[in-house]
Design a protein around this motif. Sequence first.
Motif, PDB file in Angstrom:
ATOM      1  N   VAL A  76     -22.181  15.499 -19.619  1.00 28.20           N
ATOM      2  CA  VAL A  76     -22.018  15.500 -21.084  1.00 28.20           C
ATOM      3  C   VAL A  76     -22.742  16.667 -21.730  1.00 28.20           C
ATOM      4  O   VAL A  76     -22.442  17.019 -22.870  1.00 28.20           O
ATOM      5  CB  VAL A  76     -22.462  14.169 -21.742  1.00 28.20           C
ATOM      6  N   HIS A  77     -23.681  17.283 -21.032  1.00 26.49           N
ATOM      7  CA  HIS A  77     -24.432  18.404 -21.591  1.00 26.49           C
ATOM      8  C   HIS A  77     -23.816  19.759 -21.244  1.00 26.49           C
ATOM      9  O   HIS A  77     -24.323  20.788 -21.697  1.00 26.49           O
ATOM     10  CB  HIS A  77     -25.886  18.357 -21.111  1.00 26.49           C
ATOM     11  N   ARG A  78     -22.764  19.768 -20.459  1.00 26.63           N
ATOM     12  CA  ARG A  78     -22.116  21.027 -20.128  1.00 26.63           C
ATOM     13  C   ARG A  78     -21.363  21.554 -21.340  1.00 26.63           C
ATOM     14  O   ARG A  78     -20.770  20.789 -22.092  1.00 26.63           O
ATOM     15  CB  ARG A  78     -21.122  20.842 -18.977  1.00 26.63           C
ATOM     16  N   PRO A  79     -21.330  22.872 -21.506  1.00 29.46           N
ATOM     17  CA  PRO A  79     -20.555  23.429 -22.627  1.00 29.46           C
ATOM     18  C   PRO A  79     -19.065  23.265 -22.386  1.00 29.46           C
ATOM     19  O   PRO A  79     -18.613  23.194 -21.247  1.00 29.46           O
ATOM     20  CB  PRO A  79     -20.958  24.904 -22.625  1.00 29.46           C
ATOM     21  N   ARG A  80     -18.318  23.207 -23.465  1.00 36.30           N
ATOM     22  CA  ARG A  80     -16.853  23.100 -23.370  1.00 36.30           C
ATOM     23  C   ARG A  80     -16.261  24.517 -23.370  1.00 36.30           C
ATOM     24  O   ARG A  80     -15.623  24.936 -24.327  1.00 36.30           O
ATOM     25  CB  ARG A  80     -16.308  22.295 -24.545  1.00 36.30           C
TER      26      ARG A  80
END
Length: 185
Positions: A76-80
Motif C-alpha cells: 500500500v505504500h508503493r507509488p502508483r
Amino acid sequence: QQLQASRIIMGRYCSECDEWCSCKEFSRNQWDKGDGYSRCKSCVGGWAQPQQINFQCGECYRQFNSQNELNMHMQVHRPRNVACPICGEQRFRSGANAVQHVESGYCSGCRGQDNARQQIYEYARRQSGMQPFLNGTPMLTYGDNYSSVPDFPYQCRECAKSFRQLSQLLQHQDQKHGRYRSIGY
C-alpha cells in the motif's frame, strides 16, 4: 458406559508451541499435515502469544504478527507509477497490478478476457527480457479450436513453478522471491 470411560482422545504435539493438543485443537488442514508438522489453531491464528508482535511498518507504524503480513501490507505504500503495457495508463503500484488490469478485460487497449490473454502473451513473446519466463509447454488443441497461448505459458525461473497468467507470475516473484521489478515489460 464402559466404552465412554475408556474413550481415547486423539491428539498430538503442536510443531510450533510443543503443547499436547487434542485433534479438535487443530484445523483439518493442519491435522492432515501429520505428526511433527501440524500447528494448533492458536499458533496458526497467532493467538498463542499475542505479546510477540515483532513486525512493524516503518511508514505508518502498524504492527503485524508475521513478516508475510508486513510484506503484504507494504504494497500500500508503493507509488502508483507503473503503467499498463497495453493502454499506457499509469496508476498501478506493481507490474502484477497493471497486468491484472489487462487480464480482467477492462483495459481500453484490448477488451475481453480471452483477447487480453492473447494480447499479453503476444506482447511477452516480443519482449527479449521476457524470454526466460516463457514456458516451453506444448500448446493444446481441442478439435478445430486452436489457441496459440499454452495453458501455463509463464514459468518462474527461480523455482520452475508454472502460471496460467502473467500477473500470477509477477505476484509470485514479488512475494516469494522478493523481486518487485524482476520482469521488465
